[in-house]
Design an enzyme around this catalytic site. Structure first.
Site, mmCIF file in Angstrom:
data_model
loop_
_atom_site.group_PDB
_atom_site.id
_atom_site.type_symbol
_atom_site.label_atom_id
_atom_site.label_comp_id
_atom_site.label_asym_id
_atom_site.label_seq_id
_atom_site.Cartn_x
_atom_site.Cartn_y
_atom_site.Cartn_z
ATOM 1 N N ASN A 91 35.318 71.597 -1.613
ATOM 2 C CA ASN A 91 35.189 70.149 -1.417
ATOM 3 C C ASN A 91 34.644 69.399 -2.629
ATOM 4 O O ASN A 91 34.903 68.212 -2.774
ATOM 5 C CB ASN A 91 34.260 69.932 -0.198
ATOM 6 C CG ASN A 91 33.726 68.530 -0.107
ATOM 7 O OD1 ASN A 91 34.424 67.630 0.358
ATOM 8 N ND2 ASN A 91 32.495 68.320 -0.553
ATOM 9 N N TYR A 157 42.689 61.916 -11.278
ATOM 10 C CA TYR A 157 42.317 62.218 -9.883
ATOM 11 C C TYR A 157 43.569 62.443 -9.042
ATOM 12 O O TYR A 157 43.663 63.420 -8.291
ATOM 13 C CB TYR A 157 41.490 61.047 -9.335
ATOM 14 C CG TYR A 157 40.892 61.268 -7.963
ATOM 15 C CD1 TYR A 157 39.607 61.796 -7.824
ATOM 16 C CD2 TYR A 157 41.589 60.936 -6.802
ATOM 17 C CE1 TYR A 157 39.045 62.001 -6.572
ATOM 18 C CE2 TYR A 157 41.041 61.136 -5.548
ATOM 19 C CZ TYR A 157 39.767 61.659 -5.439
ATOM 20 O OH TYR A 157 39.225 61.857 -4.183
ATOM 21 N N LYS A 161 44.608 65.934 -7.208
ATOM 22 C CA LYS A 161 44.702 66.006 -5.736
ATOM 23 C C LYS A 161 46.125 66.382 -5.292
ATOM 24 O O LYS A 161 46.284 67.066 -4.278
ATOM 25 C CB LYS A 161 44.247 64.689 -5.108
ATOM 26 C CG LYS A 161 42.756 64.379 -5.323
ATOM 27 C CD LYS A 161 41.844 65.466 -4.789
ATOM 28 C CE LYS A 161 40.372 65.084 -4.878
ATOM 29 N NZ LYS A 161 39.470 66.156 -4.380
ATOM 30 N N ILE A 190 36.706 57.110 2.219
ATOM 31 C CA ILE A 190 35.619 57.460 3.127
ATOM 32 C C ILE A 190 34.316 56.908 2.544
ATOM 33 O O ILE A 190 34.083 57.021 1.319
ATOM 34 C CB ILE A 190 35.513 59.000 3.287
ATOM 35 C CG1 ILE A 190 36.879 59.608 3.646
ATOM 36 C CG2 ILE A 190 34.447 59.360 4.312
ATOM 37 C CD1 ILE A 190 37.476 59.158 4.955
ATOM 38 N N THR A 192 31.192 57.192 1.282
ATOM 39 C CA THR A 192 30.270 58.233 0.792
ATOM 40 C C THR A 192 29.633 57.747 -0.507
ATOM 41 O O THR A 192 30.086 56.753 -1.103
ATOM 42 C CB THR A 192 31.024 59.545 0.475
ATOM 43 O OG1 THR A 192 31.844 59.310 -0.679
ATOM 44 C CG2 THR A 192 31.869 60.020 1.636
HETATM 45 P P1 NAP Z 1 30.151 62.911 -3.045
HETATM 46 O O1 NAP Z 1 29.403 62.152 -2.017
HETATM 47 O O2 NAP Z 1 29.978 62.525 -4.468
HETATM 48 O O3 NAP Z 1 29.833 64.462 -2.855
HETATM 49 C C1 NAP Z 1 30.396 65.418 -3.714
HETATM 50 C C2 NAP Z 1 29.316 66.384 -4.109
HETATM 51 O O4 NAP Z 1 29.875 67.365 -5.013
HETATM 52 C C3 NAP Z 1 28.185 65.699 -4.871
HETATM 53 O O5 NAP Z 1 26.931 66.181 -4.455
HETATM 54 C C4 NAP Z 1 28.495 66.084 -6.289
HETATM 55 O O6 NAP Z 1 27.413 66.029 -7.163
HETATM 56 C C5 NAP Z 1 28.989 67.489 -6.096
HETATM 57 N N1 NAP Z 1 29.654 67.951 -7.312
HETATM 58 C C6 NAP Z 1 30.329 67.211 -8.224
HETATM 59 N N2 NAP Z 1 30.738 67.965 -9.224
HETATM 60 C C7 NAP Z 1 30.310 69.220 -8.966
HETATM 61 C C8 NAP Z 1 30.409 70.442 -9.651
HETATM 62 N N3 NAP Z 1 31.037 70.523 -10.844
HETATM 63 N N4 NAP Z 1 29.867 71.553 -9.101
HETATM 64 C C9 NAP Z 1 29.225 71.487 -7.914
HETATM 65 N N5 NAP Z 1 29.069 70.338 -7.219
HETATM 66 C C10 NAP Z 1 29.612 69.217 -7.745
HETATM 67 O O7 NAP Z 1 31.719 62.856 -2.763
HETATM 68 P P2 NAP Z 1 32.571 62.721 -1.402
HETATM 69 O O8 NAP Z 1 33.072 61.332 -1.323
HETATM 70 O O9 NAP Z 1 31.844 63.321 -0.273
HETATM 71 O O10 NAP Z 1 33.827 63.596 -1.821
HETATM 72 C C11 NAP Z 1 33.937 64.974 -1.472
HETATM 73 C C12 NAP Z 1 35.365 65.401 -1.736
HETATM 74 O O11 NAP Z 1 36.241 64.608 -0.938
HETATM 75 C C13 NAP Z 1 35.821 65.235 -3.178
HETATM 76 O O12 NAP Z 1 36.665 66.298 -3.547
HETATM 77 C C14 NAP Z 1 36.612 63.939 -3.128
HETATM 78 O O13 NAP Z 1 37.576 63.861 -4.150
HETATM 79 C C15 NAP Z 1 37.236 64.051 -1.758
HETATM 80 N N6 NAP Z 1 37.658 62.767 -1.205
HETATM 81 C C16 NAP Z 1 36.777 61.769 -1.070
HETATM 82 C C17 NAP Z 1 37.212 60.561 -0.553
HETATM 83 C C18 NAP Z 1 36.292 59.390 -0.380
HETATM 84 O O14 NAP Z 1 36.810 58.284 -0.194
HETATM 85 N N7 NAP Z 1 34.976 59.565 -0.429
HETATM 86 C C19 NAP Z 1 38.545 60.401 -0.182
HETATM 87 C C20 NAP Z 1 39.412 61.470 -0.322
HETATM 88 C C21 NAP Z 1 38.958 62.663 -0.846
HETATM 89 P P3 NAP Z 1 27.243 64.642 -8.049
HETATM 90 O O15 NAP Z 1 26.583 63.683 -7.105
HETATM 91 O O16 NAP Z 1 26.427 65.027 -9.205
HETATM 92 O O17 NAP Z 1 28.632 64.206 -8.484
#
Ligand code: NAP
Length: 251
Positions: A91, A157, A161, A190, A192
């Protein structure tokens, strides 16, 4: 809250210190899995572990960077000491810079591809043989609605994806006979910390209106789909890409 039995097994959740990963870790733990909270920030990982323990679940943190293949390999070994590893949710991800392709920096491109695409290969490379040798299990790779459509100024991105969808299909073809199911999930936008860090309020409002439901999704809504897909309830679902996008791609 959805309940899908995932007891007697461990689960790796990467990027579990925040947002969707945190919600997935919570739900898998409350459904019985021993969760390895894999995260780059120690404090965020510890907070989620504490939350899960307060809910009566089992969790350990594993802190490091998913772009380091040896970290991904060691995470598999660590999870397998909690209980047989049978679940992984790849994730962790970042948003990356916003620029048209002609202006996109090489460093920015490489960073997004490394975190959002290559790291999932590193994870699968070590997760798949161990899950197979444990009798099988299920993996979810966190793609995005942007794994099926473009988004101007987000080429790295979008490319990563889309790539995850192909990687998921190939893994499913290669490991299905060993009873490992691999699926991709494609959330719409989402609410977040990642979205808050990358998109201002006006942009979030604009994007909310792009979803048929007229709002952004919540991490818990994505977690419910992930928990279903990695549970035995989804025993004939593999190699597919599951949108959870509030109708973003309905037109
Ligand atoms: P988030 O709140 O930023 O959580 C992601 C977590 O992964 C953060 O704690 C981040 O740390 C950590 N991370 C980043 N790079 C890393 C690395 N190299 N090694 C280990 N951990 C790492 O993001 P989220 O919105 O929950 O997104 C989670 C996933 O869902 C991602 O793959 C994102 O692309 C996908 N997604 C999100 C959305 C959306 O709208 N939110 C939509 C579609 C898909 P940092 O805080 O330091 O970055």
């Amino acid at each position: 809250m959805a309940t899908y039995d995932v007891s007697n097994r461990s689960a790796i959740v990467t990027g579990a210190g925040s947002g969707i990963g945190r919600a997935v870790a919570h739900l898998l733990a409350t459904n019985g899995a021993s969760v390895l909270v894999t995260e780059i920030h120690d404090s965020a990982a510890q907070k989620v572990v504490d939350e899960i323990r307060q809910l009566g679940g089992t969790a350990e943190k594993f802190v490091g960077d998913v772009t380091d293949p040896s970290f991904c390999e060691n995470a598999v070994a660590a999870a397998n000491t909690l209980a047989p590893l049978r679940i992984a949710v790849n994730n962790a991800g970042i948003g990356g810079e916003a620029a048209n392709i002609g202006d996109y920096s090489l460093e920015g491109w490489r960073s997004v591809i490394e975190v959002n695409l290559n790291s999932v290969f590193y994870g699968l490379k070590y997760q798949l043989p161990v899950i197979a040798s444990n009798g099988g299990g299920a993996i979810v790779n966190m793609s995005s609605v942007l794994g099926s459509v473009g988004f101007a100024t987000s080429s790295a991105y979008v490319t990563a994806k889309h790539g995850l969808v192909g990687m998921t299909r190939n893994a499913a073809l290669e490991y299905g006979v060993q009873n490992v199911r691999i699926n991709a999930v494609g959330p719409g936008f989402i609410h977040t910390p990642l979205v808050d860090a990358n998109l201002d309020e006006a942009t979030q409002t604009f994007l909310a209106e792009k979803h048929a439901l007229g709002r952004l999704g919540e991490p818990e809504e994505v977690a419910a789909l992930v928990a279903f897909l990695v549970s035995d309830a989804a025993s004939f679902i593999s190699g597919s890409y599951h949108l959870i996008d509030g109708g973003y791609t309905a037109q």
